[in-house]
Design a protein around this motif. Structure first.
Motif, short mmCIF file in Angstrom:
data_model
loop_
_atom_site.label_atom_id
_atom_site.label_comp_id
_atom_site.label_asym_id
_atom_site.label_seq_id
_atom_site.Cartn_x
_atom_site.Cartn_y
_atom_site.Cartn_z
N GLY A 39 -13.38 123.44 -8.21
CA GLY A 39 -13.64 124.17 -6.99
C GLY A 39 -14.05 123.32 -5.80
O GLY A 39 -14.50 123.84 -4.79
N ILE A 40 -13.86 122.01 -5.91
CA ILE A 40 -14.22 121.10 -4.82
C ILE A 40 -12.94 120.61 -4.16
O ILE A 40 -12.13 119.91 -4.77
N SER A 41 -12.77 120.99 -2.90
CA SER A 41 -11.59 120.59 -2.15
C SER A 41 -11.90 119.37 -1.30
O SER A 41 -12.91 119.35 -0.59
N ILE A 42 -11.05 118.37 -1.36
CA ILE A 42 -11.17 117.19 -0.51
C ILE A 42 -10.14 117.35 0.61
O ILE A 42 -8.94 117.24 0.37
N LEU A 43 -10.62 117.67 1.81
CA LEU A 43 -9.75 117.81 2.99
C LEU A 43 -8.58 118.76 2.76
O LEU A 43 -7.48 118.53 3.25
N GLY A 44 -8.77 119.81 2.00
CA GLY A 44 -7.72 120.80 1.80
C GLY A 44 -6.98 120.68 0.49
O GLY A 44 -5.97 121.38 0.29
N SER A 45 -7.43 119.84 -0.42
CA SER A 45 -6.72 119.68 -1.69
C SER A 45 -6.72 120.99 -2.48
O SER A 45 -7.66 121.78 -2.43
N ARG A 46 -5.62 121.22 -3.18
CA ARG A 46 -5.44 122.39 -4.03
C ARG A 46 -4.60 121.96 -5.24
O ARG A 46 -3.99 120.91 -5.23
N ILE A 47 -4.59 122.81 -6.23
CA ILE A 47 -3.65 122.65 -7.33
C ILE A 47 -2.52 123.63 -7.04
O ILE A 47 -2.74 124.83 -6.90
N LEU A 48 -1.32 123.11 -6.94
CA LEU A 48 -0.15 123.93 -6.72
C LEU A 48 0.40 124.32 -8.09
O LEU A 48 0.58 123.46 -8.96
N ALA A 49 0.63 125.61 -8.29
CA ALA A 49 1.27 126.11 -9.51
C ALA A 49 2.57 126.81 -9.11
O ALA A 49 2.56 127.69 -8.24
N VAL A 50 3.66 126.37 -9.70
CA VAL A 50 4.98 126.93 -9.43
C VAL A 50 5.68 127.13 -10.77
O VAL A 50 5.59 126.28 -11.66
N ARG A 51 6.39 128.23 -10.89
CA ARG A 51 7.16 128.49 -12.11
C ARG A 51 8.34 127.51 -12.19
O ARG A 51 9.05 127.28 -11.21
N GLY A 52 8.52 126.94 -13.38
CA GLY A 52 9.64 126.04 -13.60
C GLY A 52 10.96 126.77 -13.44
O GLY A 52 11.09 127.91 -13.91
N ARG A 53 11.90 126.15 -12.80
CA ARG A 53 13.17 126.82 -12.50
C ARG A 53 14.02 127.03 -13.75
O ARG A 53 14.90 127.89 -13.76
N LYS A 54 13.76 126.27 -14.80
CA LYS A 54 14.52 126.44 -16.05
C LYS A 54 13.66 127.13 -17.12
O LYS A 54 14.13 128.04 -17.78
N SER A 55 12.44 126.69 -17.26
CA SER A 55 11.58 127.21 -18.33
C SER A 55 10.85 128.50 -17.96
O SER A 55 10.50 129.29 -18.82
N GLY A 56 10.59 128.68 -16.65
CA GLY A 56 9.79 129.82 -16.22
C GLY A 56 8.31 129.64 -16.45
O GLY A 56 7.50 130.50 -16.11
N GLU A 57 7.92 128.51 -17.02
CA GLU A 57 6.50 128.22 -17.28
C GLU A 57 5.85 127.66 -16.03
O GLU A 57 6.50 127.04 -15.20
N TRP A 58 4.54 127.89 -15.89
CA TRP A 58 3.80 127.36 -14.76
C TRP A 58 3.73 125.85 -14.84
O TRP A 58 3.44 125.29 -15.90
N ARG A 59 4.01 125.19 -13.74
CA ARG A 59 3.90 123.74 -13.60
C ARG A 59 2.87 123.49 -12.50
O ARG A 59 2.90 124.17 -11.46
N THR A 60 1.98 122.53 -12.71
CA THR A 60 0.93 122.28 -11.72
C THR A 60 0.92 120.84 -11.26
O THR A 60 1.29 119.93 -12.00
N THR A 61 0.48 120.67 -10.03
CA THR A 61 0.32 119.34 -9.45
C THR A 61 -0.66 119.42 -8.29
O THR A 61 -0.74 120.45 -7.62
N PRO A 62 -1.43 118.37 -8.03
CA PRO A 62 -2.32 118.39 -6.87
C PRO A 62 -1.52 118.24 -5.58
O PRO A 62 -0.54 117.50 -5.53
N VAL A 63 -1.93 118.98 -4.55
CA VAL A 63 -1.28 118.91 -3.25
C VAL A 63 -2.35 118.95 -2.16
O VAL A 63 -3.50 119.30 -2.41
N ASN A 64 -1.92 118.59 -0.96
CA ASN A 64 -2.78 118.67 0.22
C ASN A 64 -2.29 119.83 1.07
O ASN A 64 -1.16 119.80 1.56
N LEU A 65 -3.12 120.83 1.24
CA LEU A 65 -2.78 121.98 2.06
C LEU A 65 -3.08 121.63 3.51
O LEU A 65 -4.21 121.31 3.86
#
Length: 160
Positions: A39-65
């Motif tokens: 729950g600690i954001s560094i200058l807008g950091s978030r975890i991006l979760a997007v469904r995989g285009r083939k598997s449909g499973e959630w994939r996550t990666t850190p991003v800067n909003l």
């Protein structure tokens, strides 16, 4: 080696290649994930979760909003990565910060609309991702930002 290095027509993709930069990148990503999951954001950091285009499973990666003039954006400094490809297929996902989860829809910007967003992104996060932009800086001429725009996917996001 990335696809762009062997085929100039291929979309730009920067993969970690080893040495000091990959070690620094891994440490930074682990630290950002650890903080953001708590729950600690560094200058807008978030975890991006997007469904995989083939598997449909959630994939996550850190991003800067990034927020510019009240609009929110996600920029892919590495280029046409897996999360970018998944976002194009899913047209949205989730931004996570600790236990807070926000669903969103995403619209990819045209290359001509990217320069002000890329400039703002570099101003805010050059210390973290500047090496992905090479010799292009936040104060580079507009023509230079237009030249590199195709290699840097940008998505405008809105709450779902």
């Amino acid at each position: 080696m990335n696809a762009s290095a062997t085929n100039p027509e291929a979309p730009r993709l920067v993969k970690p290649e080893g040495g000091f930069m990959i070690t620094l990148d891994r440490i930074t990503n682990k630290m950002m994930k650890w903080l953001t999951y708590r729950g600690i954001s560094i200058l807008g950091s978030r975890i991006l979760a997007v469904r995989g285009r083939k598997s449909g499973e959630w994939r996550t990666t850190p991003v800067n909003l990034l927020v510019v003039d009240g609009e929110r954006y996600l920029v892919a400094p590495r280029g046409h990565t897996q999360w970018v490809r998944n976002m194009r297929a899913a047209h949205g996902g989730e931004l996570r910060l600790g236990k807070k989860v926000e669903a969103f829809t995403a619209t990819e910007l045209d290359d001509a609309d990217k320069p002000p967003v890329l400039r703002a992104y570099m101003k805010k996060w050059a210390w973290e991702v500047g090496y992905f932009f090479g010799d292009i800086k936040a104060d580079s001429p507009e023509e230079e930002l237009n030249r590199i725009a195709p290699g840097f996917p940008v998505f405008r996001i809105t709450a779902a």
